[in-house]
Design a protein around this motif. Structure first.
Motif, PDB file in Angstrom:
ATOM      1  N   GLY A 139      18.792 -31.311   0.005  1.00 30.19           N
ATOM      2  CA  GLY A 139      18.064 -30.886   1.073  1.00 30.19           C
ATOM      3  C   GLY A 139      18.655 -29.651   1.563  1.00 30.19           C
ATOM      4  O   GLY A 139      18.426 -29.077   2.603  1.00 30.19           O
ATOM      5  N   TYR A 140      19.695 -29.142   0.864  1.00 32.01           N
ATOM      6  CA  TYR A 140      20.473 -28.038   1.758  1.00 32.01           C
ATOM      7  C   TYR A 140      19.561 -26.696   1.551  1.00 32.01           C
ATOM      8  O   TYR A 140      19.563 -25.983   2.237  1.00 32.01           O
ATOM      9  N   GLN A 141      19.083 -26.755   0.155  1.00 35.90           N
ATOM     10  CA  GLN A 141      18.089 -25.780  -0.212  1.00 35.90           C
ATOM     11  C   GLN A 141      16.595 -26.318  -0.609  1.00 35.90           C
ATOM     12  O   GLN A 141      16.628 -26.910  -1.670  1.00 35.90           O
ATOM     13  N   THR A 142      15.579 -25.916   0.067  1.00 33.48           N
ATOM     14  CA  THR A 142      14.316 -26.413  -0.436  1.00 33.48           C
ATOM     15  C   THR A 142      13.304 -25.453  -0.840  1.00 33.48           C
ATOM     16  O   THR A 142      12.986 -24.386   0.063  1.00 33.48           O
ATOM     17  N   MET A 143      12.949 -25.345  -1.980  1.00 37.50           N
ATOM     18  CA  MET A 143      11.840 -24.089  -2.219  1.00 37.50           C
ATOM     19  C   MET A 143      10.479 -24.379  -1.634  1.00 37.50           C
ATOM     20  O   MET A 143       9.800 -25.336  -1.839  1.00 37.50           O
ATOM     21  N   ILE A 144      10.135 -23.392  -0.867  1.00 36.55           N
ATOM     22  CA  ILE A 144       8.797 -23.380  -0.196  1.00 36.55           C
ATOM     23  C   ILE A 144       7.587 -22.643  -0.969  1.00 36.55           C
ATOM     24  O   ILE A 144       6.429 -23.224  -1.061  1.00 36.55           O
ATOM     25  N   GLY A 145       7.902 -21.380  -1.534  1.00 35.56           N
ATOM     26  CA  GLY A 145       6.842 -20.773  -2.263  1.00 35.56           C
ATOM     27  C   GLY A 145       7.298 -19.251  -2.389  1.00 35.56           C
ATOM     28  O   GLY A 145       8.557 -19.006  -2.232  1.00 35.56           O
ATOM     29  N   TYR A 146       6.598 -18.207  -2.516  1.00 37.43           N
ATOM     30  CA  TYR A 146       7.019 -16.805  -2.996  1.00 37.43           C
ATOM     31  C   TYR A 146       6.156 -16.159  -1.826  1.00 37.43           C
ATOM     32  O   TYR A 146       4.919 -16.287  -1.278  1.00 37.43           O
ATOM     33  N   SER A 147       6.971 -14.957  -1.645  1.00 39.16           N
ATOM     34  CA  SER A 147       6.524 -14.029  -0.569  1.00 39.16           C
ATOM     35  C   SER A 147       5.885 -12.895  -1.362  1.00 39.16           C
ATOM     36  O   SER A 147       6.442 -12.435  -2.420  1.00 39.16           O
ATOM     37  N   ASP A 148       4.672 -12.234  -0.580  1.00 42.18           N
ATOM     38  CA  ASP A 148       3.915 -11.484  -1.085  1.00 42.18           C
ATOM     39  C   ASP A 148       4.413 -10.120  -0.599  1.00 42.18           C
ATOM     40  O   ASP A 148       4.012  -9.401   0.169  1.00 42.18           O
ATOM     41  N   ILE A 149       5.388  -9.711  -1.419  1.00 41.53           N
ATOM     42  CA  ILE A 149       5.933  -8.517  -1.066  1.00 41.53           C
ATOM     43  C   ILE A 149       5.708  -7.435  -1.837  1.00 41.53           C
ATOM     44  O   ILE A 149       5.752  -7.161  -3.203  1.00 41.53           O
ATOM     45  N   LYS A 150       5.280  -6.301  -1.254  1.00 45.67           N
ATOM     46  CA  LYS A 150       4.882  -4.902  -1.912  1.00 45.67           C
ATOM     47  C   LYS A 150       5.755  -3.600  -1.530  1.00 45.67           C
ATOM     48  O   LYS A 150       5.351  -3.526  -0.382  1.00 45.67           O
ATOM     49  N   SER A 151       6.571  -3.131  -2.158  1.00 44.88           N
ATOM     50  CA  SER A 151       7.220  -2.020  -1.673  1.00 44.88           C
ATOM     51  C   SER A 151       6.162  -0.646  -1.647  1.00 44.88           C
ATOM     52  O   SER A 151       6.392   0.053  -0.699  1.00 44.88           O
ATOM     53  N   ILE A 152       5.143  -0.391  -2.265  1.00 42.35           N
ATOM     54  CA  ILE A 152       4.113   0.282  -2.251  1.00 42.35           C
ATOM     55  C   ILE A 152       2.838  -0.519  -2.391  1.00 42.35           C
ATOM     56  O   ILE A 152       2.283  -0.869  -3.393  1.00 42.35           O
ATOM     57  N   PRO A 153       1.996  -0.553  -1.293  1.00 43.88           N
ATOM     58  CA  PRO A 153       0.583  -1.065  -1.322  1.00 43.88           C
ATOM     59  C   PRO A 153      -0.265  -0.190  -2.503  1.00 43.88           C
ATOM     60  O   PRO A 153      -0.347   0.954  -1.987  1.00 43.88           O
ATOM     61  N   THR A 154      -0.955  -0.652  -3.114  1.00 45.74           N
ATOM     62  CA  THR A 154      -1.663   0.210  -4.086  1.00 45.74           C
ATOM     63  C   THR A 154      -3.176  -0.352  -4.191  1.00 45.74           C
ATOM     64  O   THR A 154      -3.141  -1.575  -4.670  1.00 45.74           O
ATOM     65  N   PHE A 155      -4.174   0.597  -3.664  1.00 42.67           N
ATOM     66  CA  PHE A 155      -5.518  -0.127  -3.902  1.00 42.67           C
ATOM     67  C   PHE A 155      -6.427   1.213  -3.977  1.00 42.67           C
ATOM     68  O   PHE A 155      -6.057   2.093  -3.582  1.00 42.67           O
ATOM     69  N   PHE A 156      -7.387   1.036  -5.099  1.00 43.19           N
ATOM     70  CA  PHE A 156      -8.181   2.432  -5.080  1.00 43.19           C
ATOM     71  C   PHE A 156      -9.643   1.767  -5.547  1.00 43.19           C
ATOM     72  O   PHE A 156     -10.061   0.655  -5.987  1.00 43.19           O
ATOM     73  N   TYR A 157     -10.754   2.570  -5.014  1.00 42.28           N
ATOM     74  CA  TYR A 157     -12.270   2.371  -5.392  1.00 42.28           C
ATOM     75  C   TYR A 157     -12.828   3.860  -5.415  1.00 42.28           C
ATOM     76  O   TYR A 157     -12.867   4.513  -4.494  1.00 42.28           O
ATOM     77  N   VAL A 158     -13.146   4.225  -6.590  1.00 43.44           N
ATOM     78  CA  VAL A 158     -13.776   5.431  -6.839  1.00 43.44           C
ATOM     79  C   VAL A 158     -15.181   5.377  -7.431  1.00 43.44           C
ATOM     80  O   VAL A 158     -15.334   4.333  -7.957  1.00 43.44           O
ATOM     81  N   GLN A 159     -15.924   6.509  -7.213  1.00 45.24           N
ATOM     82  CA  GLN A 159     -17.404   6.547  -7.698  1.00 45.24           C
ATOM     83  C   GLN A 159     -17.674   7.708  -8.317  1.00 45.24           C
ATOM     84  O   GLN A 159     -16.758   8.773  -8.177  1.00 45.24           O
ATOM     85  N   LYS A 160     -18.704   7.827  -9.317  1.00 43.04           N
ATOM     86  CA  LYS A 160     -19.355   9.120  -9.655  1.00 43.04           C
ATOM     87  C   LYS A 160     -20.466   9.594  -8.760  1.00 43.04           C
ATOM     88  O   LYS A 160     -21.209   8.860  -8.417  1.00 43.04           O
ATOM     89  N   ASN A 161     -20.739  10.856  -8.896  1.00 36.15           N
ATOM     90  CA  ASN A 161     -21.870  11.416  -8.395  1.00 36.15           C
ATOM     91  C   ASN A 161     -22.870  11.895  -9.642  1.00 36.15           C
ATOM     92  O   ASN A 161     -24.092  12.080  -9.263  1.00 36.15           O
ATOM     93  N   PHE A 162     -22.511  12.297 -10.675  1.00 34.42           N
ATOM     94  CA  PHE A 162     -23.173  12.609 -11.811  1.00 34.42           C
ATOM     95  C   PHE A 162     -22.967  12.047 -13.096  1.00 34.42           C
ATOM     96  O   PHE A 162     -21.944  11.274 -13.308  1.00 34.42           O
ATOM     97  N   GLY A 163     -24.015  11.924 -14.099  1.00 38.09           N
ATOM     98  CA  GLY A 163     -23.947  11.518 -15.290  1.00 38.09           C
ATOM     99  C   GLY A 163     -22.808  11.978 -16.091  1.00 38.09           C
ATOM    100  O   GLY A 163     -22.114  13.137 -15.880  1.00 38.09           O
ATOM    101  N   PHE A 164     -22.362  11.503 -17.090  1.00 34.30           N
ATOM    102  CA  PHE A 164     -21.408  11.677 -18.177  1.00 34.30           C
ATOM    103  C   PHE A 164     -21.650  11.180 -19.532  1.00 34.30           C
ATOM    104  O   PHE A 164     -21.935  10.327 -19.642  1.00 34.30           O
ATOM    105  N   ASN A 165     -21.268  12.244 -20.416  1.00 34.91           N
ATOM    106  CA  ASN A 165     -21.656  11.802 -21.936  1.00 34.91           C
ATOM    107  C   ASN A 165     -20.635  12.577 -22.723  1.00 34.91           C
ATOM    108  O   ASN A 165     -20.858  12.494 -24.125  1.00 34.91           O
ATOM    109  N   VAL A 166     -19.380  12.582 -22.503  1.00 40.03           N
ATOM    110  CA  VAL A 166     -18.286  13.317 -23.283  1.00 40.03           C
ATOM    111  C   VAL A 166     -17.349  12.066 -23.537  1.00 40.03           C
ATOM    112  O   VAL A 166     -17.007  11.219 -22.810  1.00 40.03           O
ATOM    113  N   THR A 167     -17.144  12.110 -24.943  1.00 37.40           N
ATOM    114  CA  THR A 167     -16.507  10.844 -25.579  1.00 37.40           C
ATOM    115  C   THR A 167     -14.806  11.393 -25.791  1.00 37.40           C
ATOM    116  O   THR A 167     -14.476  12.431 -25.804  1.00 37.40           O
TER     117      THR A 167
END
Length: 296
Positions: A139-167
């Motif tokens: 009982g000296y040390q009891t594991m509870i779980g993991y902490s959600d630590i992020k040194s740099i938060p990273t999220f993105f959401y992007v869209q297009k305005n035009f069609g595209f056909n380049v391979t």
């Protein structure tokens, strides 16, 4: 008491041997009766006293046993207290790096029981430390779980305005809905992982397929450092223009600096990624879990 009884017996016998008249005989008879009664009383009293002495000896033995137990427990308690005092008063050694256990926290001066964050093998862990116990006690040390630590938060959401056909080239984007951390470059269409960890990506959209008597197809790949790791596919045989949807989701374990992008890999003639200001192409991604140990 025994000597007194013996003395009375001798006295009576002496008187019996020295007297001859009737009056004396009667007196001696009375004395004998009194002697016998007295002897019985005295013997009874002696028995009672011996019983009391035996009871007192038993009580004394029990008291001695209790005192021995108290002494033994007191010695043990003093030893525990002494150990805890020594534990508390020991000199604090230097700790290199982040604390990785309750014992490390104790070494740097923490004494109050509660929840703490410590560095695990890869992630920050939440543990309960009970500093009233010694490190080797349950009982000296009891594991509870993991902490959600992020040194740099990273999220993105992007869209297009035009069609595209380049391979065979990363698909660029024109609309930035979200780009926390700045890891997504719209112009180049390339996402660069800022930290080592687990990332999630999702793509959806539709391709326009022209009329054809044969099956026409469209395939857009998700690329990691130049290697295709998945394809979103659409195909159709249609007498007229047909819009076919496609989608792809992926969870990747990336190293800091890894690059991820989308690229048209398979394309029949006349087929193209269709989009307009209504926005049908959606590319999103975010950091799920950072390997914080690698970021230190």
């Amino acid at each position: 008491m025994a000597q007194l009884i013996k003395f009375l017996g001798i006295l009576i016998l002496c008187l019996a041997g020295c007297s001859t008249n009737t009056s004396v005989d009667e007196q001696l008879q009375e004395l004998r009766g009194n002697y016998i009664g007295l002897k019985r009383v005295l013997e009874t009293k002696v028995t009672e006293l011996e019983t009391e002495v035996s009871l007192l000896k038993g009580q004394l033995q029990r008291q001695e046993s209790i005192l021995n137990d108290v002494h033994e427990k007191s010695t043990t308690s003093c030893t525990c207290v002494s150990n805890k005092v020594n534990e508390i008063n020991r000199p604090l050694p230097a700790l290199t790096g982040l604390p990785s256990s309750c014992e490390d926290l104790s070494l740097i001066g923490h004494t109050l029981a509660g929840l703490y964050s410590v560095m695990g093998a890869q992630l920050v862990e939440t543990v309960h430390c009970d500093f009233t116990k010694l490190p080797n006690e349950p009982g000296y040390q009891t594991m509870i779980g993991y902490s959600d630590i992020k040194s740099i938060p990273t999220f993105f959401y992007v869209q297009k305005n035009f069609g595209f056909n380049v391979t065979d080239t990363p698909i660029p984007f024109e609309v930035e809905r979200l780009n926390i951390g700045g890891a997504m470059n719209l112009t180049s269409g390339i996402f660069t992982a800022p930290r080592t960890g687990i990332y999630f990506f999702s793509l959806s959209g539709f391709a326009t397929i022209p009329p054809s008597n044969t099956r026409l197809f469209f395939g857009v790949g998700l690329y990691l450092n130049g290697r295709s790791i998945g394809i979103a596919w659409a195909d159709e045989i249609t007498p007229g223009d047909q819009d076919e949807t496609y989608s792809l989701q992926s969870t990747l374990n990336l190293q800091a600096g890894d690059e991820v992008w989308l690229e048209i890999r398979f394309l029949s003639p006349g087929v193209y990624l269709n989009d307009r200001p209504g926005h049908f192409t959606h590319f999103t991604g975010w950091l799920l879990q950072e390997d914080i140990f690698q970021s230190l």
